[in-house]
Write a protein that holds these residues in place. Sequence first.
Motif, PDB file in Angstrom:
ATOM      1  N   VAL A  73       0.822  -1.207   0.000  1.00 10.73           N
ATOM      2  CA  VAL A  73       0.000   0.000   0.000  1.00 10.73           C
ATOM      3  C   VAL A  73       0.860   1.263   0.000  1.00 10.73           C
ATOM      4  CG1 VAL A  73      -1.680   1.360   1.315  1.00 10.73           C
ATOM      5  CG2 VAL A  73      -1.959  -1.127   1.099  1.00 10.73           C
ATOM      6  N   ALA A  74       1.846   1.320   0.902  1.00 12.81           N
ATOM      7  CA  ALA A  74       2.585   2.567   1.121  1.00 12.81           C
ATOM      8  C   ALA A  74       3.561   2.882  -0.004  1.00 12.81           C
ATOM      9  CB  ALA A  74       3.323   2.502   2.457  1.00 12.81           C
ATOM     10  N   ARG A 131       4.239   7.314  -6.307  1.00 13.65           N
ATOM     11  CA  ARG A 131       3.355   8.076  -7.193  1.00 13.65           C
ATOM     12  C   ARG A 131       3.413   9.564  -6.889  1.00 13.65           C
ATOM     13  NH1 ARG A 131      -0.760   7.101 -10.628  1.00 13.65           N
ATOM     14  NH2 ARG A 131      -0.580   4.864 -10.290  1.00 13.65           N
ATOM     15  N   ILE A 132       3.548   9.915  -5.613  1.00 12.31           N
ATOM     16  CA  ILE A 132       3.604  11.340  -5.265  1.00 12.31           C
ATOM     17  C   ILE A 132       5.031  11.877  -5.283  1.00 12.31           C
ATOM     18  CG2 ILE A 132       1.495  11.218  -3.913  1.00 12.31           C
ATOM     19  CD1 ILE A 132       3.122  11.101  -1.390  1.00 12.31           C
ATOM     20  N   PRO A 184       3.860   2.063  -3.404  1.00 12.79           N
ATOM     21  CA  PRO A 184       3.338   2.653  -4.657  1.00 12.79           C
ATOM     22  C   PRO A 184       2.773   4.059  -4.453  1.00 12.79           C
ATOM     23  CG  PRO A 184       2.610   0.377  -4.427  1.00 12.79           C
ATOM     24  CD  PRO A 184       3.227   0.760  -3.118  1.00 12.79           C
ATOM     25  N   LEU A 185       2.131   4.276  -3.288  1.00 13.54           N
ATOM     26  CA  LEU A 185       1.576   5.597  -3.011  1.00 13.54           C
ATOM     27  C   LEU A 185       2.666   6.652  -2.939  1.00 13.54           C
ATOM     28  CD1 LEU A 185      -0.784   7.445  -2.216  1.00 13.54           C
ATOM     29  CD2 LEU A 185      -0.450   6.719   0.162  1.00 13.54           C
ATOM     30  N   PHE A 186       3.730   6.365  -2.216  1.00 14.63           N
ATOM     31  CA  PHE A 186       4.805   7.348  -2.059  1.00 14.63           C
ATOM     32  C   PHE A 186       5.583   7.546  -3.361  1.00 14.63           C
ATOM     33  CE2 PHE A 186       3.772   7.161   2.318  1.00 14.63           C
ATOM     34  CZ  PHE A 186       4.357   8.252   2.929  1.00 14.63           C
ATOM     35  N   GLY A 223       8.408   5.500   1.808  1.00 17.47           N
ATOM     36  CA  GLY A 223       7.191   4.708   1.977  1.00 17.47           C
ATOM     37  C   GLY A 223       7.364   3.597   2.985  1.00 17.47           C
TER      38      GLY A 223
END
Length: 600
Positions: A16-17, A23-24, A19-21, A31
Amino acid sequence: MSLLSHAAVFLGAAVVAVPLFKRIGLGAVLGYLVAGALLGPWGLRFITDVENILHFSELGVVLLLFLIGLELQPSRLWVLRRAVFGLGGAQVAVTGALIALTGVALGLRADTAAIAGVGLSLSSTAFVLQILGEKGQMQSQHGRSAFAILLFQDLAVIPLLAVLPLLGAGGGAPAEGSALASSLKAVAVLLAVVAGGRYLVRPVFRAIAAVHAHEIFTAAALLVVIGTALLMVQVGLSMSLGAFMAGVLLADSEYRHELEADIEPFKGLLMGLFFIAVGMSANIGLLIERPLLVLGLVLGMMALKAAVLFALGKASGHAAGSARDLALALPQGGEFAFVLFGLAAGQGIMDRLLSDLLVVVVTLSMALTPLVLALGDQLIKRWQRTGPAREFDAIEDDDPRVIIAGYGRFGQIVSRVLRTRKIPFTALDASATQVDFVRKYGNKIYYGDASRLDLLRAARADKAKILVLAIDDVASSVKTAEVVKRHFPELRIYARARNRQHAYQLMDIGVEVLERETFLSSLEVAARVLEGLGMREPEARATVARFRAHDERVLQRGHAVHHDEAKLIQAARQAAQELEGLFETDEVAPSGRDDKAAAV
């Protein structure tokens, strides 16, 4: 919670963490750290047993050090020796000394301040290399220097990890004879590991290769890592030192590439495990209780490291922009600081509260690095907009026959020859400083990045016959060649290559005419050396000409296999044997009648 449940929680948080970090734009490492912090005792409290977390962290560090050692070939270290031991050594020494002196001034013991100084002088290998790779800056001047500094830091940690247990106060001070015996035992084990790695590891892997059980390579590598690490622990040294040595021993093995291919898929996940453990064990309560102290230490450390890096970059010949980029890339703390501070606290050299505080400082500095880089990029762009307003210079429409991309020493010599024959050319260079400097001497040159399609069109690349590709930076050179080949296929490229690898990249694109930058000058010096040793000039020139013809054939053969390092090494060895045989034939039987020559 069971071990399987722990694994599921770790994997779920990472999925979860990270890919999110990414992406931003904040990177995978941050992450992992945030995921660990959320899972830990200061977050959602899914896992609260810090001791178990530290065990996971130790495994991650051991495997990370093994992978670093596996990639550290002695030949690679030798090529970078000046940057590694010069620039890298100066960075650790100067930064560590300044931080240690500050610690002493604040009331720390000398040994504690020294450990804190060395630990905070380190930067994050995984973090920095990932960021430079994402930005495509690994081949830039500051990228190469950053890698050299990180490599020295990784090497510098190893002896420190070995010495810390001997400095520790835990368990009482050993007697003089006991300390001497422990030191001799440690030296004996180190020598035994080196000898065993040289004479035992390769036969073992050769036997494994004979049965074609590829999955056993990974198991054998892990066995070597764990066995060496346990052996180090038995004599009071660090498991991390054992893992690193195991990697270095396998780095010289002919099976290294297969081992790397087997382990590479796990590399990122293993480092992620380490960063998750660090995030979980970080004492966030200290940040909540004393935010001004923590933030002050973070900003002070980053500012000090950036200032030292900028000064060393300038002193080592970097341009101002390159030194600035180097300073922005390496101001954070590093993953090995966690290991050093944890070990120092365990050995009684450092107070546990101070160790926790420094771990939080390093963690926050790593978290702030992407933000610092983004802010630095924005400030640089804003400063450039308020400076001389020229995206690239206006180019006169005189339809030159030649475009010279890159106006350093190489490009200038080409332009001077063209000028003697009154052949018109357009010279381009991406350094505004270089353009302004060269113009002072009356040369006609334009500021701009030759890899930009709009600039090439403005330079009338569609009308020119030849592009002289003389750009010094390898990545920019390759990018320019790709743009020209794609949009101006009729424009013939005459390229300068820094080395064989650069030449292979250009040949992949389709560049047919290229010269390695020092090749011809080296041949000329070689011919003069032969003449100085008494050889007649025609014979010396013929020798060099034969060598050049052979080397150019080798370059073409190497291009066919250069993506496979094992085949490339084999081709190089074969070429060396061919060259030796070629000249041995002439030396033994110039007339071609000797029996040995006939056999060859």
